[in-house]
Design an enzyme around this catalytic site. Structure first.
Site, short mmCIF file in Angstrom:
data_model
loop_
_atom_site.label_atom_id
_atom_site.label_comp_id
_atom_site.label_asym_id
_atom_site.label_seq_id
_atom_site.Cartn_x
_atom_site.Cartn_y
_atom_site.Cartn_z
N PHE A 109 8.24 4.48 -1.37
CA PHE A 109 6.99 5.08 -0.97
C PHE A 109 7.11 6.01 0.21
O PHE A 109 6.24 6.80 0.48
CB PHE A 109 5.95 4.01 -0.64
CG PHE A 109 6.36 3.13 0.50
CD1 PHE A 109 6.22 3.54 1.81
CD2 PHE A 109 6.89 1.87 0.26
CE1 PHE A 109 6.60 2.74 2.86
CE2 PHE A 109 7.26 1.07 1.31
CZ PHE A 109 7.12 1.48 2.60
N SER A 114 3.07 12.48 2.76
CA SER A 114 1.74 12.52 2.15
C SER A 114 1.63 11.56 0.97
O SER A 114 0.80 11.74 0.09
CB SER A 114 1.44 13.94 1.66
OG SER A 114 2.41 14.37 0.74
N CYS A 115 2.47 10.54 0.94
CA CYS A 115 2.53 9.69 -0.25
C CYS A 115 1.40 8.68 -0.31
O CYS A 115 1.27 7.95 -1.28
CB CYS A 115 3.87 8.96 -0.31
SG CYS A 115 4.19 7.94 1.13
N GLY A 116 0.59 8.57 0.75
CA GLY A 116 -0.59 7.72 0.68
C GLY A 116 -0.40 6.31 1.20
O GLY A 116 -1.33 5.52 1.20
#
Length: 278
Positions: A109, A114-116
């Site tokens: 991840f 910006s992967c959340g």
């Protein structure tokens, strides 16, 4: 091979006077990274040092840690429908015994900022996958050495001089010597190219070095520095809050707003030679 620059016709206006002229731009093209023939990711990058980029990306993902982990890197022929080679698809072969990364969306991840996902889980993931600890690195540098790095970085940027549109990452020794510089439209790609060069030269971990970047210091860049064993990251702009958290957790020295004779030291101030704090 792709070109690092491209020419486009533009309308130029100077003091109200219009004219048409060619302009030199930084090239940007997609590059697909495959591992063992399986697609892993696509990144937008400036062509050049593509094998370093692929190798550095895999260091940041925790897939490889030494030159011996990579059996080979090649451009994929037949990348187009007519069997041509775009030089935009790179396949990395791993050595026997090196685990192939999971290509599912859940694989790692922390690949991008910006992967959340963020917070404690992100910090734990990097800490548990890093092959080396930077916390005990004995690097010590003086503030005067750090303040000279932005000018050295800028002076070595060949493509920036013609385009004004590229980020740079430079690896410096404890004496301020520039060891490696890479440019790219993406900050993270420039860092990956530096780390990938070090991997392929058998230089990891990069103990006793300073990584200087031309933009801001994101979580992603701190992560890449930690994964490469770099104890100090300096940036000309601001860090993010999660970048500071990860640097503190990992024992990395993080310096931001390094401009002229000024800087902010967010973590690891003990690596700077003694200062009188007022």
């Amino acid at each position: 091979m792709g070109r690092v620059t491209a020419r486009r016709r533009v309308l130029r206006i100077r003091e109200g006077v219009p004219s048409h002229r060619p302009d030199t731009l930084a090239a940007e093209e997609p590059m697909e990274i495959r591992v063992g023939g399986r697609p892993l990711t696509v990144t937008m990058r400036t062509p050049g040092d593509d094998f370093d980029l692929a190798a550095g990306f895999l260091v940041g993902e925790g897939v490889v840690h030494a030159a011996a982990d990579v059996a080979g890197i090649r451009y994929c022929a037949g990348a187009t429908a007519d069997g041509g080679n775009t030089y935009n698809v790179v396949d990395v072969g791993l050595a026997a015994g090196v685990d192939v990364p999971d290509a599912s969306l859940e694989r790692n991840f922390y690949t991008t900022s910006s992967c959340g996902l963020c917070g404690k889980a992100s910090l734990d993931a990097v800490r548990t996958t890093a092959a080396w600890s930077v916390a005990e690195d004995p690097l010590r540098v003086g503030p005067a050495l750090l303040t000279g790095l932005p000018d050295k970085l800028r002076a070595a940027q060949r493509v920036f001089d013609t385009t004004g549109g590229l980020h740079a990452a430079g690896l410096f020794g404890p004496d301020g010597e520039l060891l490696c510089l890479r440019e790219d439209v993406g900050r993270h790609n420039a860092v990956d190219k530096v780390v990938g060069h070090a991997l392929r030269e058998g230089l990891l971990p990069l103990r006793g070095t300073v990584l200087m970047v031309s933009g801001r210091a994101s979580f992603e860049l701190v992560q890449k520095a930690v994964m490469a064993g770099i104890p100090m990251l300096a940036a000309v702009s601001a860090p993010s809050s999660l970048a500071v958290d990860l640097a503190a957790e990992s024992g990395l020295t993080l310096v931001g707003f390094l401009r002229g004779a000024s800087m902010n030291v967010y973590t690891g101030a003990e690596r700077l030679e003694p200062l009188a704090v007022v």
